[in-house]
Design a protein around this motif. Sequence first.
Motif, mmCIF file in Angstrom:
data_model
loop_
_atom_site.group_PDB
_atom_site.id
_atom_site.type_symbol
_atom_site.label_atom_id
_atom_site.label_comp_id
_atom_site.label_asym_id
_atom_site.label_seq_id
_atom_site.Cartn_x
_atom_site.Cartn_y
_atom_site.Cartn_z
ATOM 1 N N SER A 83 40.961 66.439 80.773
ATOM 2 C CA SER A 83 42.391 66.353 80.455
ATOM 3 C C SER A 83 43.114 67.579 80.983
ATOM 4 N N SER A 84 42.610 68.760 80.667
ATOM 5 C CA SER A 84 43.291 70.000 81.056
ATOM 6 C C SER A 84 43.345 70.154 82.574
ATOM 7 N N MET A 85 42.233 69.824 83.240
ATOM 8 C CA MET A 85 42.188 69.962 84.701
ATOM 9 C C MET A 85 43.182 69.042 85.388
ATOM 10 N N THR A 86 43.241 67.782 84.963
ATOM 11 C CA THR A 86 44.034 66.800 85.713
ATOM 12 C C THR A 86 45.485 66.731 85.244
ATOM 13 N N ILE A 87 45.786 67.353 84.104
ATOM 14 C CA ILE A 87 47.166 67.401 83.600
ATOM 15 C C ILE A 87 47.821 68.724 83.982
ATOM 16 N N GLY A 88 47.047 69.818 83.893
ATOM 17 C CA GLY A 88 47.618 71.142 84.147
ATOM 18 C C GLY A 88 48.104 71.820 82.883
ATOM 19 N N ALA A 89 47.700 71.292 81.723
ATOM 20 C CA ALA A 89 48.066 71.890 80.441
ATOM 21 C C ALA A 89 46.850 71.847 79.522
ATOM 22 N N ARG A 90 46.851 72.761 78.531
ATOM 23 C CA ARG A 90 45.690 72.892 77.656
ATOM 24 C C ARG A 90 45.794 71.970 76.437
ATOM 25 N N THR A 91 44.771 72.083 75.604
ATOM 26 C CA THR A 91 44.608 71.164 74.477
ATOM 27 C C THR A 91 45.777 71.187 73.494
ATOM 28 N N ASP A 92 46.411 72.347 73.276
ATOM 29 C CA ASP A 92 47.519 72.395 72.310
ATOM 30 C C ASP A 92 48.678 71.503 72.744
ATOM 31 N N LYS A 93 48.672 71.096 74.002
ATOM 32 C CA LYS A 93 49.739 70.210 74.495
ATOM 33 C C LYS A 93 49.283 68.753 74.603
ATOM 34 N N HIS A 94 48.154 68.507 75.305
ATOM 35 C CA HIS A 94 47.728 67.098 75.450
ATOM 36 C C HIS A 94 46.967 66.593 74.234
ATOM 37 N N LEU A 95 46.529 67.515 73.366
ATOM 38 C CA LEU A 95 45.954 67.202 72.050
ATOM 39 C C LEU A 95 44.575 66.540 72.093
ATOM 40 N N VAL A 96 43.873 66.642 73.216
ATOM 41 C CA VAL A 96 42.507 66.111 73.282
ATOM 42 C C VAL A 96 41.526 67.270 73.168
ATOM 43 N N ASP A 97 40.753 67.276 72.068
ATOM 44 C CA ASP A 97 39.846 68.398 71.797
ATOM 45 C C ASP A 97 38.384 67.950 71.711
ATOM 46 N N SER A 98 38.120 66.680 72.026
ATOM 47 C CA SER A 98 36.752 66.165 71.945
ATOM 48 C C SER A 98 36.658 64.966 72.889
ATOM 49 N N ASN A 99 35.566 64.221 72.796
ATOM 50 C CA ASN A 99 35.454 63.012 73.606
ATOM 51 C C ASN A 99 36.052 61.794 72.903
ATOM 52 N N ASN A 100 36.731 62.041 71.774
ATOM 53 C CA ASN A 100 37.568 61.014 71.165
ATOM 54 C C ASN A 100 38.999 61.280 71.634
ATOM 55 N N PHE A 101 39.525 60.385 72.460
ATOM 56 C CA PHE A 101 40.824 60.605 73.097
ATOM 57 C C PHE A 101 41.988 60.096 72.244
ATOM 58 N N GLU A 102 41.694 59.586 71.039
ATOM 59 C CA GLU A 102 42.774 59.071 70.187
ATOM 60 C C GLU A 102 43.680 60.222 69.766
ATOM 61 N N GLY A 103 44.978 59.913 69.629
ATOM 62 C CA GLY A 103 45.936 60.934 69.222
ATOM 63 C C GLY A 103 46.418 61.806 70.376
ATOM 64 N N ASN A 104 46.052 61.443 71.598
ATOM 65 C CA ASN A 104 46.484 62.241 72.748
ATOM 66 C C ASN A 104 47.997 62.143 72.950
ATOM 67 N N ASP A 105 48.548 63.128 73.653
ATOM 68 C CA ASP A 105 49.964 63.066 74.037
ATOM 69 C C ASP A 105 50.086 62.981 75.554
ATOM 70 N N TYR A 106 49.420 62.001 76.130
ATOM 71 C CA TYR A 106 49.519 61.786 77.576
ATOM 72 C C TYR A 106 50.900 61.236 77.976
ATOM 73 N N GLU A 107 51.684 60.766 76.999
ATOM 74 C CA GLU A 107 53.056 60.332 77.305
ATOM 75 C C GLU A 107 53.893 61.521 77.768
ATOM 76 N N THR A 108 53.696 62.658 77.092
ATOM 77 C CA THR A 108 54.433 63.872 77.463
ATOM 78 C C THR A 108 53.724 64.615 78.587
ATOM 79 N N TYR A 109 52.389 64.576 78.543
ATOM 80 C CA TYR A 109 51.573 65.334 79.497
ATOM 81 C C TYR A 109 50.639 64.383 80.252
#
Length: 310
Positions: A83-109
């Motif tokens: 997520s961080s590599m391909t978005i360019g932002a860290r976990t506090d923004k895209h909200l993915v902190d594990s291999n469970n991608f639920e709750g992500n904010d890929y709409e914003t990031y």
Amino acid sequence: MNPHRRSAFVILLAVIASALLPQAGLAQEEALRKKVLLIGLDGVRVDIMALVETPVIDSLAAAGFFSDEAKTRVRTVSGPGWSSMTIGARTDKHLVDSNNFEGNDYETYPDFLTRIEWERPELNTFAVSDWPPLGTTDSGGPLFSDDIDVKINFDGEADGYRYADSLSVEAAVEQLRDTDVDAAFVYLGDIDVVAHETNSRSPEYKAAIEWADTRVGLLLQALRDRPTYGEEDWLILMSTDHGRNDAGGHGGNSPSETTIFFLASGPSVEPGRTDCPPEIVDVAVTALAHMGLGPDPAWNLDGQIRGLKK
Ligand SMILES: [Zn+2]
């Protein structure tokens, strides 16, 4: 003038002309059409990669911008790493902190290919992967959205990653060689799985890295086989989502887990090494910048442009 002297004379004229007109070459370079390919290898330990035979990656690194001291600065787990590599932002923004991608904010990031589609929909984007959450709704995915023009998903979990990776490369070769693709992502997962099944120093892990290197060679050959290759400025980016510990696992904060590589190669790259190690979030930002996209401060990304000529 005999033919030999005439050809020497023509060459002399050409040399003088090129010396008098340095801008001509620059203008030609600027006119090349910008393209980007990000190749992602899952779970490569840089110190092990340095020990094994990777002639393709070595040649890219030698001619390009390379660091084997780059850092993740997010949890050393695949979900936050990719997520961080391909978005360019860290976990506090895209909200993915594990291999469970639920709750992500890929709409914003969004991933960089989706960002390209949103900003310049006329460009052609392509992604292929075989780790299901990257391209499908598995585990709360996908990371790579359906706004991408051509998205191909294989299933390494069901079919085995070595086999699925080879299908990914076959599909990518077709797209990279035969279509008018502008921006692409290719994911290879076998390296990571082999380390989990063995350890970080096993012959199998080393062989998996060497195999991946040969696949990178096929991807590069596909680019060179493009009929329009000479009119294009391909930026090749490569990185990995995390390193690993000696036992073959990852997720901790040890240097062997948090250290990754960052590789950029192509006509727009300033070759060399750096005393200022890149971060994982620099990958997407560099890809976007090469395509003429910001980064716009409004996107609130964390990465910096690394390795491109000013
Ligand atoms: Zn991983």
